[in-house]
Design an enzyme around this catalytic site. Structure first.
Site, PDB file in Angstrom:
ATOM      1  N   ARG A  51       0.831  -1.214   0.000  1.00  0.00           N
ATOM      2  CA  ARG A  51       0.000   0.000   0.000  1.00  0.00           C
ATOM      3  C   ARG A  51       0.862   1.260   0.000  1.00  0.00           C
ATOM      4  O   ARG A  51       0.581   2.226  -0.701  1.00  0.00           O
ATOM      5  CB  ARG A  51      -0.963   0.006   1.206  1.00  0.00           C
ATOM      6  CG  ARG A  51      -1.704   1.327   1.344  1.00  0.00           C
ATOM      7  CD  ARG A  51      -2.913   1.340   2.263  1.00  0.00           C
ATOM      8  NE  ARG A  51      -2.911   0.380   3.334  1.00  0.00           N
ATOM      9  CZ  ARG A  51      -2.208   0.495   4.470  1.00  0.00           C
ATOM     10  NH1 ARG A  51      -1.458   1.556   4.694  1.00  0.00           N
ATOM     11  NH2 ARG A  51      -2.264  -0.441   5.387  1.00  0.00           N
ATOM     12  N   TYR A 103     -17.554  18.204 -12.872  1.00  0.00           N
ATOM     13  CA  TYR A 103     -17.891  16.784 -12.899  1.00  0.00           C
ATOM     14  C   TYR A 103     -18.838  16.473 -11.727  1.00  0.00           C
ATOM     15  O   TYR A 103     -18.547  16.838 -10.584  1.00  0.00           O
ATOM     16  CB  TYR A 103     -16.603  15.958 -12.795  1.00  0.00           C
ATOM     17  CG  TYR A 103     -16.869  14.480 -12.791  1.00  0.00           C
ATOM     18  CD1 TYR A 103     -17.323  13.842 -13.941  1.00  0.00           C
ATOM     19  CD2 TYR A 103     -16.696  13.729 -11.642  1.00  0.00           C
ATOM     20  CE1 TYR A 103     -17.598  12.485 -13.931  1.00  0.00           C
ATOM     21  CE2 TYR A 103     -16.961  12.369 -11.631  1.00  0.00           C
ATOM     22  CZ  TYR A 103     -17.411  11.756 -12.778  1.00  0.00           C
ATOM     23  OH  TYR A 103     -17.682  10.421 -12.766  1.00  0.00           O
TER      24      TYR A 103
END
Ligand code: PLP
Length: 395
Positions: A51, A103
Site C-alpha cells: 500500500r 464533474y
C-alpha cells in the site's frame, strides 16, 4: 527517471521501458508481491508493504510526476479516490472555492461527504476574478478548477487564478482530465496540485479505472504521500501496468481525438438540428484565446444542443457506431446525456445557471475514421427528424 530533455512523445512511449539487464525485457514487470523482505533490522530495499509503495506503481508515479512537471506522483484506485485523497487535507471550518460547471461526482463528494466533516464550498465561474474575490473568506484554503469544464467546455485562465490564489495563500488544485499533460501542464502555470481521472484519456481504452495526483513542492508532496498511504485508495500493480500500457500511445491518440473533434464540431455547427456547439477550438468560442495560450491542443470532448429536447431520445436510439455510454476519453466514440447521467447529482438551479439543460448532449469523439463518425451522426439526425417531423433534414 527518464532523460529530461526528451520530448513528451518520447517520454510517453518509454514509460516503464527499463532495458532490463538480466532478461532484456523491454517493459517493466507487474510485481504482485504485497510484502518485501528486509535485509536486516532497520534496513529496507525501499519497499516494505504494497500500500505504501510497490515497484510497478512507483514507475507509473514517477512518469506521472515527470509528464506534469511536478515533484511527486500518486496513483489512486480511481479519479474520485484521487480527489478524496487531496480533499482529506481539509477539515472542520475550512472553505473551498470550486468551478461552477463541474464533474458531477466531485460535486457529490463535496456536498454529501466533505460537508459532513464541516467543510464548506462556494461554486463560481473560476474565470471571473471578481466573483472569486466575492466568495473568498478568511478560511478559504483551496480553489479547485476544471478546465475545460465538463460538459460545457468553459476555460479558466490557470495562470491568472494561481497568481490570485497565491496572494491569499490559497492552494490551487486543477483537474486536468480533459486535456492531459500532453496538451496542458497546470503546474508549469503555477498550480500546486494536479489530478486526473486516468480512467479517461490517460488509460484511453475504456478498460481501466484509475486516478493520478501530481504535486509541486516538498511540504505538499509529503502531506499527500501521508494521506495516500493512510487512506489506502491506491492503484494495484496490475492496474498500474495497464495504465502505463495505455499512456504509451497518449500522444498519438490525443492528436487524433483533437482532429476528429474539430471536424465533428464543424459538422455540428452547419447542421440545422443543432443550435449550439461547445468546443474551445472553434474561433467563435469565448475562451478561444486563453485556451490557445495555455494549452498546446484541444480535447476530444465537445457538447452540443439539439433544437428541441424531443430529439435526444431518437438520436441516442439511432446512433450505431457511437455508443450511448457514460464515460469519455477512450478510443471508442461515446455519447452521454449529462442531465440524466453524469450530472444528475447537480441541482437544477446550478445546472440551469450554466446552461446544462435537457437539450445538451456530450460527445467523447473517438479515434475511428472521421467519415464514419460523421456518417453515423448524420444518419441518426436524419432518422430522428423523420420520426418527429416526417421530413428529411440535411446537414
Ligand atoms: C470521470 C471524471 C472524474 C472521476 O474519475 P473516476 O475515475 O471515474 O473516479 C473526475 N473528474 C473528471 C473531469 C472526470 O471526467
Amino acid at each position: 527517471m527518464m532523460e529530461n530533455k526528451l520530448k513528451l512523445e518520447s517520454k510517453l512511449a518509454q514509460i516503464g521501458s527499463i532495458k532490463e539487464p538480466v532478461t532484456g525485457a523491454i517493459n517493466f514487470p507487474i510485481y504482485q508481491s504485497t510484502a518485501f523482505r528486509h535485509p536486516e533490522l532497520g534496513k529496507s530495499t525501499g519497499f516494505d508493504y504494497i500500500r505504501t509503495t510497490n515497484p510497478t506503481r512507483k514507475v507509473l508515479e514517477e512518469a506521472a510526476a515527470e509528464l506534469e512537471s511536478g515533484d511527486a506522483g500518486f496513483a489512486c484506485s480511481s479519479g474520485m479516490a484521487a480527489i478524496m485523497t487531496i480533499f482529506a487535507k481539509f477539515g472542520q471550518g475550512d472553505h473551498l472555492i470550486i468551478s461552477l460547471d463541474l464533474y458531477g461526482g466531485t460535486y457529490r463528494l463535496v456536498e454529501r461527504i466533505l460537508a459532513k466533516n464541516g467543510i464548506t464550498a462556494s461554486y463560481v465561474d473560476t474565470n471571473d476574478l471578481e466573483a472569486l474575490e466575492k466568495v473568498r473568506q478568511e478560511n478559504t484554503k483551496a480553489i479547485f478548477i476544471e478546465t475545460p469544464t465538463n460538459p460545457l467546455m468553459m476555460i479558466t485562465d490557470i495562470k491568472e487564478v494561481c497568481t490570485w490564489a497565491r496572494k491569499h495563500e490559497i492552494l490551487t488544485i486543477v483537474d486536468n482530465t480533459l486535456l492531459t499533460p500532453f496538451f496542458q501542464r497546470p503546474l508549469e502555470l503555477g498550480a500546486d496540485i494536479v489530478m486526473h481521472s486516468a480512467t479517461k484519456y490517460l488509460g484511453g481504452h475504456n478498460d481501466v479505472l484509475a486516478g493520478l495526483i501530481v504535486t509541486k513542492g516538498k511540504e505538499i508532496s509529503e502531506e499527500i504521500a501521508f494521506l495516500h498511504n493512510s487512506i489506502g485508495a491506491v492503484l494495484s500493480p496490475s492496474d498500474s501496468y495497464q495504465l502505463m500500457r495505455g499512456m504509451k500511445t497518449l500522444a498519438l491518440r490525443m492528436e487524433r481525438h483533437e482532429y476528429n473533434a474539430t471536424k465533428v464540431a464543424e459538422f455540428l455547427l452547419s447542421h440545422e438540428l443543432i443550435t449550439d456547439v461547445y468546443y474551445p477550438a472553434l474561433p467563435g468560442h469565448p475562451s478561444y484565446e486563453i485556451q490557445n495560450r495555455q494549452s498546446s491542443g484541444n480535447t476530444g470532448i465537445l457538447s452540443f444542443k439539439v433544437k428541441d429536447a424531443r430529439y435526444v431520445e431518437p438520436i441516442l436510439r439511432h446512433i450505431k457506431l457511437i455508443a450511448f455510454a457514460e464515460s469519455l476519453g477512450g478510443v471508442e466514440s461515446l455519447m452521454t446525456y449529462p442531465v440524466v447521467q453524469t450530472h444528475a447529482d447537480i441541482p437544477a438551479e446550478i445546472r440551469n445557471a450554466v446552461g446544462l439543460d435537457d437539450r445538451l448532449l456530450r460527445f467523447s469523439v473517438g479515434i475511428e475514421h472521421i467519415d464514419d463518425i460523421i456518417e453515423d451522426l448524420n444518419a441518426a439526425f436524419h432518422e430522428a427528424a423523420l420520426e418527429l417531423e416526417g421530413s428529411v433534414v440535411r446537414g
